[in-house]
Design a protein around this motif. Structure first.
Motif, mmCIF file in Angstrom:
data_model
loop_
_atom_site.group_PDB
_atom_site.id
_atom_site.type_symbol
_atom_site.label_atom_id
_atom_site.label_comp_id
_atom_site.label_asym_id
_atom_site.label_seq_id
_atom_site.Cartn_x
_atom_site.Cartn_y
_atom_site.Cartn_z
ATOM 1 N N SER A 14 0.828 -1.215 0.000
ATOM 2 C CA SER A 14 0.000 0.000 0.000
ATOM 3 C C SER A 14 0.860 1.262 0.000
ATOM 4 O O SER A 14 0.679 2.168 0.804
ATOM 5 C CB SER A 14 -0.962 0.004 1.191
ATOM 6 O OG SER A 14 -1.934 -0.982 1.042
ATOM 7 N N ASP A 86 -8.460 0.793 -0.937
ATOM 8 C CA ASP A 86 -7.629 1.717 -0.162
ATOM 9 C C ASP A 86 -8.050 3.157 -0.424
ATOM 10 O O ASP A 86 -8.011 3.624 -1.562
ATOM 11 C CB ASP A 86 -6.165 1.520 -0.549
ATOM 12 C CG ASP A 86 -5.188 2.186 0.388
ATOM 13 O OD1 ASP A 86 -5.569 3.145 1.083
ATOM 14 O OD2 ASP A 86 -4.030 1.741 0.418
ATOM 15 N N THR A 88 -6.662 5.583 1.599
ATOM 16 C CA THR A 88 -5.513 6.344 2.098
ATOM 17 C C THR A 88 -4.474 6.496 0.993
ATOM 18 O O THR A 88 -4.075 7.600 0.648
ATOM 19 C CB THR A 88 -4.903 5.650 3.326
ATOM 20 O OG1 THR A 88 -5.905 5.532 4.337
ATOM 21 C CG2 THR A 88 -3.716 6.434 3.874
ATOM 22 N N SER A 117 -9.138 -5.342 -0.217
ATOM 23 C CA SER A 117 -9.156 -4.945 1.193
ATOM 24 C C SER A 117 -8.976 -3.440 1.298
ATOM 25 O O SER A 117 -8.924 -2.738 0.300
ATOM 26 C CB SER A 117 -8.045 -5.677 1.963
ATOM 27 O OG SER A 117 -8.214 -5.494 3.347
ATOM 28 N N ASP A 118 -8.858 -2.970 2.546
ATOM 29 C CA ASP A 118 -8.610 -1.556 2.815
ATOM 30 C C ASP A 118 -7.106 -1.323 3.033
ATOM 31 O O ASP A 118 -6.314 -2.256 2.938
ATOM 32 C CB ASP A 118 -9.427 -1.084 4.033
ATOM 33 C CG ASP A 118 -9.106 -1.868 5.295
ATOM 34 O OD1 ASP A 118 -8.082 -2.585 5.341
ATOM 35 O OD2 ASP A 118 -9.882 -1.765 6.256
ATOM 36 N N HIS A 119 -6.726 -0.095 3.332
ATOM 37 C CA HIS A 119 -5.319 0.274 3.473
ATOM 38 C C HIS A 119 -4.583 -0.564 4.513
ATOM 39 O O HIS A 119 -3.410 -0.888 4.342
ATOM 40 C CB HIS A 119 -5.211 1.770 3.824
ATOM 41 C CG HIS A 119 -3.805 2.256 3.924
ATOM 42 N ND1 HIS A 119 -2.998 2.407 2.818
ATOM 43 C CD2 HIS A 119 -3.055 2.624 4.991
ATOM 44 C CE1 HIS A 119 -1.820 2.864 3.197
ATOM 45 N NE2 HIS A 119 -1.824 2.995 4.511
ATOM 46 N N SER A 120 -5.246 -0.922 5.575
ATOM 47 C CA SER A 120 -4.623 -1.692 6.660
ATOM 48 C C SER A 120 -4.786 -3.194 6.490
ATOM 49 O O SER A 120 -4.333 -3.951 7.344
ATOM 50 C CB SER A 120 -5.227 -1.276 8.005
ATOM 51 O OG SER A 120 -4.988 0.085 8.249
ATOM 52 N N TYR A 121 -5.450 -3.615 5.434
ATOM 53 C CA TYR A 121 -5.706 -5.037 5.188
ATOM 54 C C TYR A 121 -6.395 -5.663 6.405
ATOM 55 O O TYR A 121 -6.137 -6.804 6.774
ATOM 56 C CB TYR A 121 -4.410 -5.782 4.846
ATOM 57 C CG TYR A 121 -3.769 -5.243 3.591
ATOM 58 C CD1 TYR A 121 -4.018 -5.824 2.365
ATOM 59 C CD2 TYR A 121 -2.949 -4.121 3.639
ATOM 60 C CE1 TYR A 121 -3.458 -5.315 1.199
ATOM 61 C CE2 TYR A 121 -2.387 -3.598 2.482
ATOM 62 C CZ TYR A 121 -2.647 -4.193 1.280
ATOM 63 O OH TYR A 121 -2.097 -3.678 0.135
ATOM 64 N N SER A 122 -7.266 -4.891 7.026
ATOM 65 C CA SER A 122 -7.878 -5.305 8.283
ATOM 66 C C SER A 122 -8.678 -6.599 8.175
ATOM 67 O O SER A 122 -8.795 -7.332 9.155
ATOM 68 C CB SER A 122 -8.749 -4.184 8.856
ATOM 69 O OG SER A 122 -9.722 -3.791 7.930
ATOM 70 N N ASP A 123 -9.193 -6.904 6.988
ATOM 71 C CA ASP A 123 -9.960 -8.135 6.820
ATOM 72 C C ASP A 123 -9.226 -9.181 5.985
ATOM 73 O O ASP A 123 -9.780 -10.231 5.672
ATOM 74 C CB ASP A 123 -11.321 -7.829 6.177
ATOM 75 C CG ASP A 123 -11.193 -7.146 4.828
ATOM 76 O OD1 ASP A 123 -10.108 -6.608 4.519
ATOM 77 O OD2 ASP A 123 -12.174 -7.136 4.078
ATOM 78 N N ARG A 125 -5.414 -9.801 6.422
ATOM 79 C CA ARG A 125 -4.005 -9.802 6.838
ATOM 80 C C ARG A 125 -3.318 -11.145 6.593
ATOM 81 O O ARG A 125 -2.127 -11.175 6.281
ATOM 82 C CB ARG A 125 -3.882 -9.360 8.287
ATOM 83 C CG ARG A 125 -4.191 -7.881 8.402
ATOM 84 C CD ARG A 125 -3.844 -7.311 9.722
ATOM 85 N NE ARG A 125 -4.163 -5.885 9.710
ATOM 86 C CZ ARG A 125 -4.555 -5.227 10.754
ATOM 87 N NH1 ARG A 125 -4.663 -5.828 11.924
ATOM 88 N NH2 ARG A 125 -4.820 -3.937 10.664
#
Length: 140
Positions: A14, A86, A88, A117-123, A125
């Motif tokens: 990211s 993402d 961010t 996923s989102d920027h933090s790969y929260s779902d 990882r």
């Protein structure tokens, strides 16, 4: 790991293109003010003189753009991981231009991984970890 040290290997997860952001700051007063506000209120980042920082960031923006690194990166083992949702490091701004540049340069050791996923790969990882480990294993 000695094998990995013998090659130039770069991974970006990211990635956020500070050069593109710096150009936006230089061109758009609202963007500059928004970044200044974020930097002043960021508890994990302390900048003594935010205005001076913003001037320096804008001045160096062109040299910090990911795409200015294409020739150097094309000679290295490169992994670029992008999160499709993402907001961010928006992929169209921060990822796609570098991918297109590396493809145009026919970079022989370039790998792109896209994860929904989102920027933090929260779902995702575990998927992120597996992708990076799989790529590292190929570098041996």
């Amino acid at each position: 790991m000695d094998l990995l040290r013998s090659r130039t290997t770069i991974a970006s997860v990211s990635g956020f293109d500070l050069g593109v952001a710096g150009e936006t700051i230089a061109a758009q007063p609202q963007a500059r003010q928004g970044w200044a506000n974020r930097l002043k209120s960021n508890a994990s980042l302390r900048i003594g003189d935010v205005d001076a920082f913003m001037v320096g960031w804008s001045a160096e923006a062109a040299t910090w753009k990911f795409t200015t690194l294409t020739d150097r990166l094309a000679k290295k083992n490169v992994l670029l991981v992008v999160a499709t949702r993402d907001v961010t490091a928006v992929p169209a701004v921060n990822h796609v231009p570098l991918v297109q540049a590396l493809k145009a340069a026919a970079a022989p050791n370039f790998t792109e991984v896209s994860i929904d996923s989102d920027h933090s790969y929260s779902d995702r990882r575990i998927a992120l970890s597996r992708a990076v480990l799989k790529w590292l294993e190929k570098q041996r």
